[in-house]
Enzyme design. Structure first.
Site, short mmCIF file in Angstrom:
data_model
loop_
_atom_site.label_atom_id
_atom_site.label_comp_id
_atom_site.label_asym_id
_atom_site.label_seq_id
_atom_site.Cartn_x
_atom_site.Cartn_y
_atom_site.Cartn_z
N ASP A 179 -42.33 26.65 42.72
CA ASP A 179 -41.18 25.97 42.13
C ASP A 179 -41.56 25.39 40.77
O ASP A 179 -42.73 25.12 40.50
CB ASP A 179 -40.69 24.85 43.05
CG ASP A 179 -40.26 25.36 44.41
OD1 ASP A 179 -39.93 26.55 44.51
OD2 ASP A 179 -40.27 24.56 45.36
N LYS A 180 -40.56 25.15 39.95
CA LYS A 180 -40.77 24.63 38.60
C LYS A 180 -41.59 23.35 38.60
O LYS A 180 -42.47 23.17 37.75
CB LYS A 180 -39.42 24.40 37.93
CG LYS A 180 -39.50 23.91 36.49
CD LYS A 180 -38.10 23.76 35.90
CE LYS A 180 -38.15 23.16 34.50
NZ LYS A 180 -36.81 23.02 33.90
#
Length: 240
Positions: free
Chosen positions: A103-104
């Site tokens: 995930d970012k």
């Protein structure tokens, strides 16, 4: 393999730029100056040099990146910086891509390669390659959570996860844990904790199969895998 393709793949520019090098008599094959960019070379046995420097041909590249927060696990993105943007030109020409996604806002181990066969082995669900994460969790993580993860939990979309191994490092208002899972569903670690009423506030991937994050790598820094690391992840029957 054509000489111009060989040199383009080893980072000496486009085929047009390679032709200019050949025109300037900068390239030798087996100690003989080459005048034709279309000549064929054996990438495994022929000795190719540019301005006297012998060039080592590599088909694949394998990079370990300590992914920082705020960067997306993609080859291109119109809004955010990608993990490819962190790479120098000397490895970008191999056109590596991330193996799986983080995930970012998740940090830690990310493998980048252009080896499709290895990527498939690491990501195919039936191989159940274990991935270990460190997380800080808002809420007291306890034995009940360990048992729940051991049996798998039901996510918000109704999917029931495979068993996960939860280890409590510190229990408190912000607990610290390690979690081993063999899947890679969207936001899976965060959603597993949401399923037991808790929230992940920090997430870091520590390992994927036999490959462990080199803790000496600062966030945003990468290096090529060592021969030993590469041998470990290339084990077709024992990725764990």
């Amino acid at each position: 393999m054509r000489l111009d393709k060989f040199l383009a793949h080893t980072g000496f520019g486009t085929r047009r730029e390679v032709k200019l090098l050949i025109k300037s008599k900068a390239i030798q094959v087996n100690e003989v100056t080459v005048k034709d960019s279309g000549v064929h070379v054996n990438e495994h046995s022929d000795r190719v040099s540019v301005y006297g420097e012998v060039i080592e041909y590599k088909q694949f590249i394998y990079l370990m990146l300590n992914k920082p927060a705020g960067v997306v696990s993609a080859t291109e993105d119109t809004r955010d910086k990608t993990v490819i943007d962190l790479l120098n030109d000397d490895v970008r020409h191999f056109e590596p891509y991330p193996v799986g996604r983080l995930d970012k806002d998740t940090v830690g181990l990310l493998l980048l390669t252009n080896d499709g066969a290895l990527t498939h082995r690491l990501l195919t669900p039936n191989k159940e390659v274990p991935k270990v994460y460190f997380a800080k969790v808002q809420g007291i993580v306890n034995e009940t959570d360990i048992e729940a993860f051991k049996n798998g939990v039901t996510l918000d979309d109704g999917y029931h996860t495979k068993p996960g191994i939860l280890q409590i490092l510190k229990s408190g208002s912000i607990s610290e844990i390690e979690l081993t899972i063999t899947e890679g569903k969207f936001h899976q670690v965060k959603r597993m904790f949401e399923a037991v009423g808790k929230k992940v506030v920090f997430l870091k991937r520590l390992s994927m199969g036999a490959l462990k994050l080199d803790e000496s790598l600062a966030e945003g820094v990468y290096r090529e895998l060592t021969e030993e690391e590469l041998e470990q992840i290339q084990q077709k029957n024992d990725l764990a």
